[in-house]
Design a protein around this motif. Structure first.
Motif, PDB file in Angstrom:
ATOM      1  N   PHE A 173      35.228 -49.747 -34.092  1.00  0.00           N
ATOM      2  CA  PHE A 173      35.363 -48.317 -33.848  1.00  0.00           C
ATOM      3  C   PHE A 173      35.413 -48.021 -32.346  1.00  0.00           C
ATOM      4  O   PHE A 173      36.242 -47.234 -31.886  1.00  0.00           O
ATOM      5  CB  PHE A 173      34.202 -47.562 -34.503  1.00  0.00           C
ATOM      6  CG  PHE A 173      34.228 -46.086 -34.266  1.00  0.00           C
ATOM      7  CD1 PHE A 173      35.143 -45.282 -34.911  1.00  0.00           C
ATOM      8  CD2 PHE A 173      33.347 -45.506 -33.365  1.00  0.00           C
ATOM      9  CE1 PHE A 173      35.190 -43.913 -34.680  1.00  0.00           C
ATOM     10  CE2 PHE A 173      33.379 -44.140 -33.134  1.00  0.00           C
ATOM     11  CZ  PHE A 173      34.297 -43.351 -33.795  1.00  0.00           C
ATOM     12  N   ARG A 174      34.531 -48.656 -31.564  1.00  0.00           N
ATOM     13  CA  ARG A 174      34.516 -48.434 -30.106  1.00  0.00           C
ATOM     14  C   ARG A 174      35.825 -48.906 -29.466  1.00  0.00           C
ATOM     15  O   ARG A 174      36.344 -48.269 -28.556  1.00  0.00           O
ATOM     16  CB  ARG A 174      33.347 -49.174 -29.458  1.00  0.00           C
ATOM     17  CG  ARG A 174      32.019 -48.557 -29.709  1.00  0.00           C
ATOM     18  CD  ARG A 174      31.889 -47.303 -28.910  1.00  0.00           C
ATOM     19  NE  ARG A 174      30.540 -46.782 -29.041  1.00  0.00           N
ATOM     20  CZ  ARG A 174      30.174 -45.599 -28.621  1.00  0.00           C
ATOM     21  NH1 ARG A 174      31.062 -44.800 -28.060  1.00  0.00           N
ATOM     22  NH2 ARG A 174      28.952 -45.200 -28.769  1.00  0.00           N
ATOM     23  N   ILE A 175      36.347 -50.026 -29.951  1.00  0.00           N
ATOM     24  CA  ILE A 175      37.589 -50.550 -29.395  1.00  0.00           C
ATOM     25  C   ILE A 175      38.748 -49.613 -29.723  1.00  0.00           C
ATOM     26  O   ILE A 175      39.602 -49.337 -28.873  1.00  0.00           O
ATOM     27  CB  ILE A 175      37.823 -51.987 -29.898  1.00  0.00           C
ATOM     28  CG1 ILE A 175      36.747 -52.911 -29.309  1.00  0.00           C
ATOM     29  CG2 ILE A 175      39.222 -52.484 -29.544  1.00  0.00           C
ATOM     30  CD1 ILE A 175      36.668 -54.277 -29.927  1.00  0.00           C
ATOM     31  N   GLN A 176      38.774 -49.090 -30.933  1.00  0.00           N
ATOM     32  CA  GLN A 176      39.814 -48.139 -31.307  1.00  0.00           C
ATOM     33  C   GLN A 176      39.697 -46.852 -30.488  1.00  0.00           C
ATOM     34  O   GLN A 176      40.708 -46.278 -30.081  1.00  0.00           O
ATOM     35  CB  GLN A 176      39.758 -47.835 -32.808  1.00  0.00           C
ATOM     36  CG  GLN A 176      40.196 -48.993 -33.672  1.00  0.00           C
ATOM     37  CD  GLN A 176      41.603 -49.437 -33.353  1.00  0.00           C
ATOM     38  OE1 GLN A 176      42.539 -48.652 -33.350  1.00  0.00           O
ATOM     39  NE2 GLN A 176      41.768 -50.719 -33.070  1.00  0.00           N
ATOM     40  N   GLU A 177      38.457 -46.400 -30.240  1.00  0.00           N
ATOM     41  CA  GLU A 177      38.255 -45.227 -29.367  1.00  0.00           C
ATOM     42  C   GLU A 177      38.873 -45.459 -27.998  1.00  0.00           C
ATOM     43  O   GLU A 177      39.506 -44.572 -27.425  1.00  0.00           O
ATOM     44  CB  GLU A 177      36.755 -44.965 -29.167  1.00  0.00           C
ATOM     45  CG  GLU A 177      36.083 -44.182 -30.222  1.00  0.00           C
ATOM     46  CD  GLU A 177      34.633 -43.909 -29.847  1.00  0.00           C
ATOM     47  OE1 GLU A 177      34.117 -42.888 -30.315  1.00  0.00           O
ATOM     48  OE2 GLU A 177      34.021 -44.697 -29.096  1.00  0.00           O
ATOM     49  N   LEU A 231      42.109 -43.513 -26.214  1.00  0.00           N
ATOM     50  CA  LEU A 231      41.646 -42.737 -25.041  1.00  0.00           C
ATOM     51  C   LEU A 231      40.677 -41.630 -25.447  1.00  0.00           C
ATOM     52  O   LEU A 231      40.655 -40.556 -24.849  1.00  0.00           O
ATOM     53  CB  LEU A 231      42.835 -42.166 -24.257  1.00  0.00           C
ATOM     54  CG  LEU A 231      43.876 -43.171 -23.776  1.00  0.00           C
ATOM     55  CD1 LEU A 231      45.063 -42.452 -23.159  1.00  0.00           C
ATOM     56  CD2 LEU A 231      43.275 -44.156 -22.806  1.00  0.00           C
ATOM     57  N   ASP A 232      39.842 -41.898 -26.464  1.00  0.00           N
ATOM     58  CA  ASP A 232      38.872 -40.917 -26.950  1.00  0.00           C
ATOM     59  C   ASP A 232      37.500 -41.046 -26.302  1.00  0.00           C
ATOM     60  O   ASP A 232      36.683 -40.132 -26.405  1.00  0.00           O
ATOM     61  CB  ASP A 232      38.685 -41.046 -28.474  1.00  0.00           C
ATOM     62  CG  ASP A 232      39.886 -40.567 -29.254  1.00  0.00           C
ATOM     63  OD1 ASP A 232      40.708 -39.816 -28.678  1.00  0.00           O
ATOM     64  OD2 ASP A 232      39.996 -40.934 -30.442  1.00  0.00           O
ATOM     65  N   SER A 233      37.218 -42.191 -25.674  1.00  0.00           N
ATOM     66  CA  SER A 233      35.879 -42.417 -25.156  1.00  0.00           C
ATOM     67  C   SER A 233      35.933 -43.274 -23.895  1.00  0.00           C
ATOM     68  O   SER A 233      36.795 -44.141 -23.756  1.00  0.00           O
ATOM     69  CB  SER A 233      35.025 -43.122 -26.220  1.00  0.00           C
ATOM     70  OG  SER A 233      33.770 -43.464 -25.700  1.00  0.00           O
ATOM     71  N   PHE A 234      34.968 -43.049 -23.013  1.00  0.00           N
ATOM     72  CA  PHE A 234      34.874 -43.806 -21.769  1.00  0.00           C
ATOM     73  C   PHE A 234      34.032 -45.067 -21.932  1.00  0.00           C
ATOM     74  O   PHE A 234      34.037 -45.936 -21.067  1.00  0.00           O
ATOM     75  CB  PHE A 234      34.269 -42.912 -20.676  1.00  0.00           C
ATOM     76  CG  PHE A 234      34.162 -43.580 -19.343  1.00  0.00           C
ATOM     77  CD1 PHE A 234      35.281 -43.773 -18.550  1.00  0.00           C
ATOM     78  CD2 PHE A 234      32.938 -44.042 -18.871  1.00  0.00           C
ATOM     79  CE1 PHE A 234      35.186 -44.400 -17.315  1.00  0.00           C
ATOM     80  CE2 PHE A 234      32.834 -44.671 -17.646  1.00  0.00           C
ATOM     81  CZ  PHE A 234      33.972 -44.844 -16.859  1.00  0.00           C
ATOM     82  N   HIS A 235      33.319 -45.210 -23.050  1.00  0.00           N
ATOM     83  CA  HIS A 235      32.342 -46.288 -23.258  1.00  0.00           C
ATOM     84  C   HIS A 235      32.887 -47.667 -22.863  1.00  0.00           C
ATOM     85  O   HIS A 235      32.309 -48.349 -22.017  1.00  0.00           O
ATOM     86  CB  HIS A 235      31.880 -46.295 -24.725  1.00  0.00           C
ATOM     87  CG  HIS A 235      30.901 -47.356 -25.059  1.00  0.00           C
ATOM     88  ND1 HIS A 235      29.562 -47.229 -24.785  1.00  0.00           N
ATOM     89  CD2 HIS A 235      31.049 -48.574 -25.631  1.00  0.00           C
ATOM     90  CE1 HIS A 235      28.929 -48.320 -25.179  1.00  0.00           C
ATOM     91  NE2 HIS A 235      29.810 -49.145 -25.695  1.00  0.00           N
ATOM     92  N   MET A 236      33.979 -48.091 -23.460  1.00  0.00           N
ATOM     93  CA  MET A 236      34.518 -49.428 -23.201  1.00  0.00           C
ATOM     94  C   MET A 236      35.096 -49.543 -21.792  1.00  0.00           C
ATOM     95  O   MET A 236      34.998 -50.600 -21.166  1.00  0.00           O
ATOM     96  CB  MET A 236      35.587 -49.780 -24.243  1.00  0.00           C
ATOM     97  CG  MET A 236      35.029 -50.010 -25.627  1.00  0.00           C
ATOM     98  SD  MET A 236      33.899 -51.399 -25.729  1.00  0.00           S
ATOM     99  CE  MET A 236      35.024 -52.761 -25.542  1.00  0.00           C
TER     100      MET A 236
END
Length: 170
Positions: free
Chosen positions: A60-64, A68-73
């Motif tokens: 899920f984090r990788i897909q985010e 371009l939905d999340s800055f986490h990765m």
């Protein structure tokens, strides 16, 4: 094709243009014992636990990241690049040696267009599978056994590259 680097009679040094002398392989002169290699296993297991807890192996984090939905990765990758750059500069500047006292050899890198194609294929595979080579083992260790197919595909891709390397543009 071999070429002569230095033409003095006593020091003729031949360089093979088709083979890398430092292609990312371990240049260590001393071999490690089985117990010496255990430290790598321990660090790898610890690293895998950190990957799982930080959600770096989360599909899920990788897909985010790719949507371009999340800055986490991007934060994780950016901080890893910063730590790597700083670490390499410290190693070069202070001539730091390995634990066994050997010199750390960091050969100069050359850019070629094959890196663009390879990076594109790597990113495409990462986006489709939600996994890159490092976290594959942490994902499998977390119980996501379907990732074994991704691991086998990565091994097949590496084998294929090794087979075709001499015919690819470098």
């Amino acid at each position: 094709m071999a070429t002569i680097k230095n033409s003095s009679a006593s020091e003729i040094e031949l360089l093979d243009k088709n083979e890398d002398s430092f292609d990312g392989t371990n240049q260590q002169s001393k071999t490690e014992s089985f117990t010496g290699n255990l430290k790598y296993l321990i660090v790898g297991v610890f690293f895998g636990i950190v990957f799982v807890k930080a959600e770096i192996v989360s599909w899920f984090r990788i897909q985010e990241m790719f949507r371009l939905d999340s800055f986490h990765m991007y934060g994780v990758i950016g901080s890893a690049v910063a730590v790597g750059l700083i670490s390499l500069q410290i190693i070069k500047r202070f001539n730091i040696k390995t634990i066994s006292g050997e010199e750390v050899s960091i050969p100069p890198k050359q850019f070629n267009k094959g890196q663009i194609y390879g990076g594109f294929l790597f990113g495409l595979g990462w986006a489709i599978t939600g996994a890159c080579p490092g976290p594959l083992f942490a994902q499998i260790g977390s119980g996501f056994l379907v990732v074994i197919i991704t691991l086998l595909s990565a091994i097949a891709g590496t084998w294929t590259y090794g087979l075709l390397r001499s015919r690819l543009p470098h």
